[in-house]
Write a protein that holds these residues in place. Sequence first.
Motif, PDB file in Angstrom:
ATOM      1  N   ASP A 122       0.819  -1.218   0.000  1.00  0.00           N
ATOM      2  CA  ASP A 122       0.000   0.000   0.000  1.00  0.00           C
ATOM      3  C   ASP A 122       0.856   1.274   0.000  1.00  0.00           C
ATOM      4  O   ASP A 122       0.373   2.344   0.397  1.00  0.00           O
ATOM      5  N   LEU A 123       2.097   1.158  -0.429  1.00  0.00           N
ATOM      6  CA  LEU A 123       2.903   2.359  -0.651  1.00  0.00           C
ATOM      7  C   LEU A 123       2.366   3.041  -1.902  1.00  0.00           C
ATOM      8  O   LEU A 123       2.572   2.562  -3.017  1.00  0.00           O
ATOM      9  N   ASN A 124       1.674   4.139  -1.698  1.00  0.00           N
ATOM     10  CA  ASN A 124       0.994   4.801  -2.810  1.00  0.00           C
ATOM     11  C   ASN A 124       0.932   6.301  -2.539  1.00  0.00           C
ATOM     12  O   ASN A 124       1.064   6.750  -1.394  1.00  0.00           O
ATOM     13  N   TRP A 125       0.752   7.055  -3.581  1.00  0.00           N
ATOM     14  CA  TRP A 125       0.503   8.490  -3.457  1.00  0.00           C
ATOM     15  C   TRP A 125      -0.999   8.641  -3.254  1.00  0.00           C
ATOM     16  O   TRP A 125      -1.769   8.744  -4.201  1.00  0.00           O
ATOM     17  N   TRP A 126      -1.443   8.673  -2.004  1.00  0.00           N
ATOM     18  CA  TRP A 126      -2.868   8.647  -1.696  1.00  0.00           C
ATOM     19  C   TRP A 126      -3.461  10.055  -1.805  1.00  0.00           C
ATOM     20  O   TRP A 126      -3.792  10.698  -0.812  1.00  0.00           O
ATOM     21  N   ASP A 127      -3.592  10.504  -3.030  1.00  0.00           N
ATOM     22  CA  ASP A 127      -4.115  11.839  -3.298  1.00  0.00           C
ATOM     23  C   ASP A 127      -5.636  11.770  -3.440  1.00  0.00           C
ATOM     24  O   ASP A 127      -6.198  11.944  -4.511  1.00  0.00           O
ATOM     25  N   TRP A 128      -6.303  11.519  -2.321  1.00  0.00           N
ATOM     26  CA  TRP A 128      -7.749  11.392  -2.312  1.00  0.00           C
ATOM     27  C   TRP A 128      -8.427  12.745  -2.566  1.00  0.00           C
ATOM     28  O   TRP A 128      -7.881  13.797  -2.216  1.00  0.00           O
ATOM     29  N   ASP A 129      -9.607  12.691  -3.129  1.00  0.00           N
ATOM     30  CA  ASP A 129     -10.475  13.862  -3.203  1.00  0.00           C
ATOM     31  C   ASP A 129     -10.889  14.212  -1.770  1.00  0.00           C
ATOM     32  O   ASP A 129     -11.467  13.380  -1.062  1.00  0.00           O
ATOM     33  N   THR A 130     -10.594  15.405  -1.336  1.00  0.00           N
ATOM     34  CA  THR A 130     -10.889  15.791   0.047  1.00  0.00           C
ATOM     35  C   THR A 130     -12.396  15.886   0.323  1.00  0.00           C
ATOM     36  O   THR A 130     -12.799  15.935   1.482  1.00  0.00           O
ATOM     37  N   LYS A 131     -13.211  15.885  -0.739  1.00  0.00           N
ATOM     38  CA  LYS A 131     -14.656  15.824  -0.514  1.00  0.00           C
ATOM     39  C   LYS A 131     -15.055  14.426  -0.036  1.00  0.00           C
ATOM     40  O   LYS A 131     -16.020  14.271   0.711  1.00  0.00           O
ATOM     41  N   LEU A 132     -14.301  13.424  -0.480  1.00  0.00           N
ATOM     42  CA  LEU A 132     -14.559  12.047  -0.060  1.00  0.00           C
ATOM     43  C   LEU A 132     -13.883  11.738   1.268  1.00  0.00           C
ATOM     44  O   LEU A 132     -14.430  11.013   2.100  1.00  0.00           O
ATOM     45  N   LYS A 133     -12.677  12.275   1.441  1.00  0.00           N
ATOM     46  CA  LYS A 133     -11.912  12.038   2.667  1.00  0.00           C
ATOM     47  C   LYS A 133     -11.383  13.375   3.179  1.00  0.00           C
ATOM     48  O   LYS A 133     -10.231  13.730   2.943  1.00  0.00           O
TER      49      LYS A 133
END
Length: 232
Positions: A122-133
């Motif tokens: 799970d080494l990832n660039w976790w660039d989530w949409d801040t509306k979701l998270k």
Amino acid sequence: MKIYHLHHSGFLIQFDDKTLIFDCFTHIPTSLLRKNIPHYFFVTHGHGDHYTADIFSMDRIYKPTYILSSDIPKVSTFQTHTMEPYQHMSLGGMDIRTFGSTDQGLSYYIATNQHRIFHAGDLNWWDWDTKLKPEIDPEQEEIDFKAEIEKMKNLPMEFAFVPVDPRLGDSFYKAGQYFIETFHPKVMIPMHFMDDFGIIKKFKDKIGNTETIIPEFNQRNVKIKNTWSEEI
């Protein structure tokens, strides 16, 4: 060397003298298992989409050995090794190094059979949409990912398994693109997309021209077509 996609981030790699299995949480067809050949199970962390305790029910004829992230309890009577990030171990003709994750557990870098293999977990660039998270800090996620990549930047990368997660929306490609631009691996195999196999072509289209080979596959438990050598 033969590579099979199992499911999600699960892969099975066959060499003449051993089989490596990464982050398996679904049933492995017995046709992919070879009697009296060592099978090494690598688990990056305990999330349910990367790990199941069912791997410990492997028949003795497959000579199983387990290399586990330290967040996973030891429940096997077979040979088991627990590792933390930034450790090193020699085992079964393999030079195994661990690195960190931007989520839980660790990632693996393995030198064996004249090949270099990296599985990101799970080494990832976790660039989530801040509306979701809304709890996510996108700037910190970028900093954390790039800092971890920096720790391994001098390692030669041949086969790299890297998340390309469609849940990240327009940012699904960022980790894979950055990995390719940093390491220029011979082959990068997308993962962590459950059954959304169409994301592989979207990733290739997004990346554009690159010397790194990005193989396409469209189902579980399938051999990945070797387009990088005449070895198979």
